[in-house]
Design a protein around this motif. Structure first.
Motif, PDB file in Angstrom:
ATOM      1  N   ARG A 237      44.791  49.382  38.249  1.00 35.72           N
ATOM      2  CA  ARG A 237      43.439  49.624  38.735  1.00 35.72           C
ATOM      3  C   ARG A 237      42.564  48.427  38.402  1.00 35.72           C
ATOM      4  O   ARG A 237      42.562  47.924  37.274  1.00 35.72           O
ATOM      5  N   ARG A 238      41.830  47.959  39.384  1.00 38.17           N
ATOM      6  CA  ARG A 238      40.962  46.811  39.176  1.00 38.17           C
ATOM      7  C   ARG A 238      39.718  47.207  38.406  1.00 38.17           C
ATOM      8  O   ARG A 238      39.105  48.249  38.655  1.00 38.17           O
ATOM      9  N   ARG A 239      39.371  46.377  37.435  1.00 36.41           N
ATOM     10  CA  ARG A 239      38.155  46.648  36.670  1.00 36.41           C
ATOM     11  C   ARG A 239      36.922  46.313  37.514  1.00 36.41           C
ATOM     12  O   ARG A 239      36.940  45.368  38.295  1.00 36.41           O
ATOM     13  N   PRO A 240      35.870  47.080  37.321  1.00 39.86           N
ATOM     14  CA  PRO A 240      34.639  46.763  38.063  1.00 39.86           C
ATOM     15  C   PRO A 240      34.079  45.424  37.593  1.00 39.86           C
ATOM     16  O   PRO A 240      34.270  45.030  36.440  1.00 39.86           O
ATOM     17  N   PRO A 241      33.406  44.672  38.456  1.00 44.53           N
ATOM     18  CA  PRO A 241      32.865  43.373  38.064  1.00 44.53           C
ATOM     19  C   PRO A 241      31.791  43.515  36.988  1.00 44.53           C
ATOM     20  O   PRO A 241      31.069  44.515  36.927  1.00 44.53           O
ATOM     21  N   VAL A 242      31.714  42.515  36.148  1.00 46.71           N
ATOM     22  CA  VAL A 242      30.704  42.503  35.091  1.00 46.71           C
ATOM     23  C   VAL A 242      29.365  42.090  35.691  1.00 46.71           C
ATOM     24  O   VAL A 242      29.280  41.089  36.412  1.00 46.71           O
ATOM     25  N   THR A 243      28.335  42.842  35.379  1.00 47.07           N
ATOM     26  CA  THR A 243      27.009  42.549  35.919  1.00 47.07           C
ATOM     27  C   THR A 243      26.275  41.574  35.014  1.00 47.07           C
ATOM     28  O   THR A 243      26.607  41.432  33.819  1.00 47.07           O
ATOM     29  N   PRO A 244      25.264  40.872  35.506  1.00 48.36           N
ATOM     30  CA  PRO A 244      24.463  39.981  34.663  1.00 48.36           C
ATOM     31  C   PRO A 244      23.815  40.706  33.490  1.00 48.36           C
ATOM     32  O   PRO A 244      23.693  40.143  32.396  1.00 48.36           O
ATOM     33  N   ASP A 245      23.390  41.963  33.686  1.00 45.02           N
ATOM     34  CA  ASP A 245      22.779  42.713  32.593  1.00 45.02           C
ATOM     35  C   ASP A 245      23.785  42.958  31.470  1.00 45.02           C
ATOM     36  O   ASP A 245      23.432  42.897  30.272  1.00 45.02           O
ATOM     37  N   GLN A 246      25.026  43.230  31.821  1.00 47.22           N
ATOM     38  CA  GLN A 246      26.051  43.442  30.810  1.00 47.22           C
ATOM     39  C   GLN A 246      26.351  42.156  30.038  1.00 47.22           C
ATOM     40  O   GLN A 246      26.599  42.185  28.828  1.00 47.22           O
ATOM     41  N   ILE A 247      26.311  41.025  30.722  1.00 52.04           N
ATOM     42  CA  ILE A 247      26.533  39.748  30.051  1.00 52.04           C
ATOM     43  C   ILE A 247      25.420  39.482  29.042  1.00 52.04           C
ATOM     44  O   ILE A 247      25.673  39.043  27.914  1.00 52.04           O
TER      45      ILE A 247
END
Length: 334
Positions: A3-13
Motif C-alpha cells: 500500500r502506498r503511503r499518502p504524501p507528506v504535506t508541508p504542514d507535517q514537515i
C-alpha cells in the motif's frame, strides 16, 4: 501488494521540524539547538508551551482564514458599474446611482468612483474614449476619441488605408555591407504588410521615401493612404517626414511616449517576421549580399499577405488578402 503511503504535506514537515528542535534542545541545550536550526529561542519556547498545553498536534501550523469583507463588491456589481458608466459616459458617480439601482446595485457614490478609477474610467474623457473605442470595434465608426482612447484602440480602423502603422526594425550588420534597418508598414484594418530594407542609419528623409513606397504599393491595390500611426522616433518626428505628410494631406497619429502597446499591430508583425523569417534565414546560410536578403524577405512578405492565416482574435484565421477584399474603401471596390 504494498500500500502506498499518502504524501507528506508541508504542514507535517513543519511540525516534524519543530518537534526535532525540541528533542535536540533536550540533548544539546536550547541555544545550540535553536542556532543549528536557524530559529529564535522565542519561537522555541512558544512551541514548547503550546505542545505542553495541547499536545504534539499544536506544533502543526494554523491556517489563517481569509479576512471576511462583508461590504466587498461582487464581480457582477463591478461589471454592472463599468457597463453603466460607459453607457452614460458624461454622468458622474453620484448621477450613476439612479441607473445602477435599476440593475440592483446599491452602492455609495464614493464606492462607485473607486471602481471607475481602478479600471481607468474615473474621468469623463476616459469614459467617452472607452465608448468611442467600443463603437469602433463593433461598427467600424472611428472617431478621434477612439484613436486617443486609453485601451490602445488607436489601432482601430474601419477601412483599408485609414490607419497604417509604421515602425523600424534593426536587422543587423552584414560583413562588407554595413548596418541594415527595416522600415515596416502594416495596415491596421487588413494587416497587409509592406517592408523595405535600407543600409545605414534610419532618417526622417528615409522614412519619407518609404512613405512614398507605401502609397505606391497601396495605390496598386486601389487603397488610398489617409493616415499613419508611428512612435516618437526621430525618423518619424523629423521635419522631412512630418512636412511630407502635410504636403500629402495624410493624418499623423503618434502614440504616447513609452507605450509600444499602442503600436502593437506593427510590433507584433515584426516579432512574427523575426521568428518565422529572419532567424531561420540567417541560420540556414551565410548571407553576404543584401540582394539575397531582399529576395528572401520579398518571398516571406508575399506568403504573409496572401497565404499565411492569422489566428489572432481580430483576423480569426483569415489572411490579409482576404480581409483586404472586405475592408477595401467603397470607391475603390467599385
Amino acid at each position: 501488494m504494498t500500500r502506498r503511503r499518502p504524501p507528506v504535506t508541508p504542514d507535517q514537515i513543519i511540525a516534524h521540524r519543530r518537534a526535532h528542535v525540541i528533542s535536540q534542545a533536550a540533548k544539546v541545550g536550547v541555544s545550540a539547538a535553536c542556532r543549528a536550526a536557524g530559529v529564535s529561542r522565542t519561537a522555541y519556547y512558544r512551541w514548547v508551551k503550546a505542545a505542553a498545553r495541547y499536545g504534539s498536534a499544536a506544533l502543526v501550523p494554523k491556517r489563517r482564514r481569509p479576512p471576511v469583507m462583508p461590504t466587498a463588491m461582487s464581480a457582477q456589481e463591478v461589471s454592472a458599474i463599468l457597463a453603466v458608466a460607459v453607457a452614460h459616459p458624461t454622468l458622474g458617480a453620484r448621477q450613476l446611482l439612479r441607473h445602477l439601482a435599476k440593475h440592483d446595485v446599491h452602492r455609495s457614490a464614493s464606492g462607485v468612483q473607486k471602481v471607475l478609477v481602478r479600471h481607468q474610467l474615473g474621468r469623463r474623457a476616459q469614459r467617452l474614449a472607452a465608448l468611442a473605442s467600443l463603437t469602433a470595434a463593433d461598427t467600424g465608426q472611428l472617431t478621434d476619441a477612439a484613436m486617443a482612447g486609453p485601451f490602445g484602440f488607436c489601432q482601430a480602423a474601419s477601412v483599408a488605408g485609414q490607419n497604417v502603422s509604421m515602425d523600424t526594425f534593426y536587422v543587423g550588420k552584414l560583413k562588407g555591407v554595413g548596418t541594415i534597418w527595416q522600415f515596416t508598414a502594416v495596415d491596421v484594418a487588413t494587416r497587409w504588410a509592406i517592408v523595405a530594407l535600407i543600409v545605414g542609419d534610419k532618417t526622417a528623409a528615409g522614412a519619407a521615401r518609404f512613405l512614398d513606397h507605401v502609397r505606391a504599393e497601396f495605390g496598386r491595390l486601389g487603397v488610398p493612404v489617409t493616415g499613419v500611426l508611428t512612435d516618437n522616433g526621430p525618423e518619424f518626428v523629423g521635419r522631412d517626414f512630418t512636412s511630407h505628410l502635410g504636403d500629402l494631406g495624410i493624418a499623423h497619429h503618434r502614440i504616447p511616449p513609452r507605450s509600444p502597446n499602442h503600436n502593437a499591430v506593427c510590433e507584433r508583425f515584426q516579432g512574427t517576421l523575426l521568428h518565422e523569417f529572419y532567424r531561420p534565414f540567417f541560420y540556414r546560410a551565410r548571407i553576404d549580399r543584401i540582394a539575397d536578403l531582399q529576395t528572401g524577405l520579398a518571398a516571406a512578405i508575399t506568403d504573409y499577405n496572401h497565404h499565411r492565416p492569422n489566428n489572432g482574435a481580430y483576423m480569426a484565421g483569415r489572411t490579409p488578402r482576404q480581409l483586404l477584399n472586405e475592408k477595401r474603401p467603397a470607391q475603390s471596390a467599385a
